[in-house]
Design a protein around this motif. Structure first.
Motif, short mmCIF file in Angstrom:
data_model
loop_
_atom_site.label_atom_id
_atom_site.label_comp_id
_atom_site.label_asym_id
_atom_site.label_seq_id
_atom_site.Cartn_x
_atom_site.Cartn_y
_atom_site.Cartn_z
N SER A 68 0.79 -1.23 0.00
CA SER A 68 0.00 0.00 0.00
C SER A 68 0.83 1.28 0.00
N THR A 69 2.16 1.17 -0.10
CA THR A 69 2.98 2.39 -0.01
C THR A 69 3.98 2.51 -1.14
N PRO A 83 2.94 2.65 -9.60
CA PRO A 83 2.38 1.89 -8.48
C PRO A 83 0.91 2.29 -8.32
N LEU A 88 -0.61 4.23 -5.42
CA LEU A 88 -0.28 5.63 -5.15
C LEU A 88 -0.81 6.56 -6.23
N LEU A 129 -0.61 17.87 -3.95
CA LEU A 129 -0.46 16.55 -4.57
C LEU A 129 0.19 16.74 -5.93
N GLY A 186 2.61 12.28 -5.44
CA GLY A 186 1.83 11.54 -4.45
C GLY A 186 2.59 10.42 -3.77
N THR A 187 3.89 10.27 -4.09
CA THR A 187 4.61 9.12 -3.53
C THR A 187 5.03 9.34 -2.08
N LEU A 222 0.53 10.24 -0.45
CA LEU A 222 -0.42 9.13 -0.33
C LEU A 222 0.05 8.09 0.68
N VAL A 223 1.37 7.98 0.84
CA VAL A 223 1.90 7.06 1.85
C VAL A 223 1.54 7.57 3.24
N ARG A 279 -2.09 6.95 3.89
CA ARG A 279 -2.35 5.54 4.16
C ARG A 279 -1.97 5.19 5.60
N ARG A 280 -0.82 5.71 6.02
CA ARG A 280 -0.32 5.39 7.35
C ARG A 280 -0.91 6.31 8.41
N ILE A 297 -6.56 18.18 -0.12
CA ILE A 297 -5.54 17.87 -1.11
C ILE A 297 -5.68 18.83 -2.27
N VAL A 330 8.09 4.26 -9.12
CA VAL A 330 7.98 5.49 -8.33
C VAL A 330 8.59 6.67 -9.10
#
Lengths: 147, 268
Positions: A40-41, A57, A60, B27, B30-31, B34-35, B38-39, B47, B102
């Motif tokens: 998910s990252t 990915p 993302l 944004l 987003g690498t 978005l991480v 998510r976390r 955004i 990425v």
């Protein structure tokens, strides 16, 4: 909000949040469960798909950024001549065990040209089963006749 | 999950206004964003997707500088003919960052705005005297851009629109060495970038992952000998799960020496 894009050569229209992740739309709305969620990252490569020919990915990428673009997943790749060769070569080399990482690797192999270094191209893809050697050999073999 | 407010400004001015009003998050690739979402590491309610703003992805030579638009992805910068011609150091560094997937969506501007002490692109930019252009007008020298871990000199309502590198820096001899646990995708344990003017008199030594910000070892730059040892005394690494303070300090010595030796060889 409505979004229009192509997935595996088919025109798709979807109504969803702009910030919906591409991986969720592909898996849950379009049933393309060949796209796997590993971390998910963006660090494992299992969710790799092609957007306008580039590997990304899908965990993302938000759906708003795919509007008007062309997405290809392993399901679409496996229907192409090149994709069929890739899958056949993977199987012949023992490059598939549990299969979880495989769609990500197949997507990368499909997007590679013969000038791309194999190891560099898949350094973002993790495999917990095979120890990598057979996957790299299979991709090496495939890339010898890539254009 | 709570509802996220989402904006797609169509101009720099519109983006700046929205950012000032909402204190939202930009944004681009987003690498990083978005991480964090998510976390659930940051409280992200708004955004601002800047990818619909025209003319901020270009790479061009203007006014004695190479200008790299904020939406240029790492892959685009890596393969750009002007970058390869004037500053081959950048593609060399980018090739060691992240992964193919990425790099295809991440941006260099995002890398510096995220302002990790380990930001890889910060080091070549520090060694090439880069400037960060904000809202299309204000210019911040890269040496003043990082103010703390994850913190930059940007005020609310400010958007990095491009990064400019003076063409005269293309004459510098450069070297870069990065130490990580694996080749791709990890955060550097220690990294060093060195540039030297063609007369071998002016040095720039940039250190990564060993201080609250990507830093220049200014005393080492002026030292007449033992630059690598001086550099190690100027940094302030921490112990963390990737490496110990002691090991990072030792590695700064090694990597700095490696960079300097490589440049010596280049000069022969």
């Amino acid at each position: 909000m409505r979004f229009n894009f192509k997935v595996n050569d088919e025109k798709i229209e979807i109504d969803c949040e702009q910030t919906a992740r591409l991986i969720d739309v592909l898996r849950n709305r379009l049933g393309l469960v060949g796209v796997h969620e590993g971390c998910s990252t963006g660090e494992c490569g299992a969710c790799t798909v092609l957007v306008n020919g580039k590997v990304v990915p899908s965990c993302l990428v938000i759906i708003a950024d795919v509007d008007g673009k062309e997405v290809m997943t392993v399901e679409g790749i496996a229907r192409t001549e090149k994709g069929k060769e890739i899958v056949k070569t993977f199987a012949a080399h023992g490059a598939i065990q549990c299969g979880f990482c495989t769609p990500g690797y197949v997507s990368c192999a499909y997007a590679m040209t013969k000038d791309d270094d194999v190891v560099k191209s898949v350094e973002g893809n993790l495999c917990r089963c095979t120890g990598y050697k057979k996957i790299l050999e299979a991709i090496e073999k495939v890339s010898k006749w890539n254009t | 999950m709570k509802k996220i407010e989402y904006f797609e400004p169509r101009s720099i001015e519109e983006a700046a206004q929205i950012l000032a009003d909402t204190r939202g998050f930009v944004l681009a690739g987003g690498t990083d964003l978005l991480v964090r979402m998510r976390r659930r590491l940051w409280d992200i309610r708004t955004i601002v997707n800047i990818k619909k703003i025209p003319a901020i992805a270009e790479i061009a030579v203007t006014d004695g500088h190479l200008s790299i638009g904020c939406l240029s992805t790492l892959s685009q910068i890596q393969s750009d003919a002007l970058v390869q011609k004037h500053f081959p150091l950048l593609p060399r560094v980018i090739a060691q960052m992240a992964s193919w997937q990425v790099r295809n969506i991440a941006t260099m501007a995002g890398n510096i705005c995220n302002a990790s002490p380990a930001a890889d692109t910060a080091l070549p930019l520090l060694c090439l005297d880069a400037e960060v252009v904000v809202n299309g007008s204000r210019s911040i020298p890269i040496a003043n851009f990082f103010t703390g871990p994850g913190k930059t000199a940007l005020s609310p309502g400010e958007l990095v629109t491009s990064i400019r590198i003076p063409l005269k820096a293309s004459a510098y001899k450069t070297s870069f060495h990065r130490l990580g646990i694996r080749q791709g995708l990890d955060i550097a344990i220690a990294a060093v970038c060195v540039s030297v003017s063609p007369d071998l008199k002016e040095f720039r030594i940039a250190l990564g992952s060993v201080a609250p910000i990507p830093m220049r070892a200014t005393r080492a730059e002026k030292a007449s000998s033992g630059k690598h040892e001086v550099a190690a005394t100027e940094c302030s690494p921490i112990d963390d799960f990737r490496a110990s303070k002691w090991y990072r300090t030792e590695m700064i010595k090694v990597l700095t020496k490696r960079c300097l030796d490589e440049i010596q060889l280049q000069s022969k």
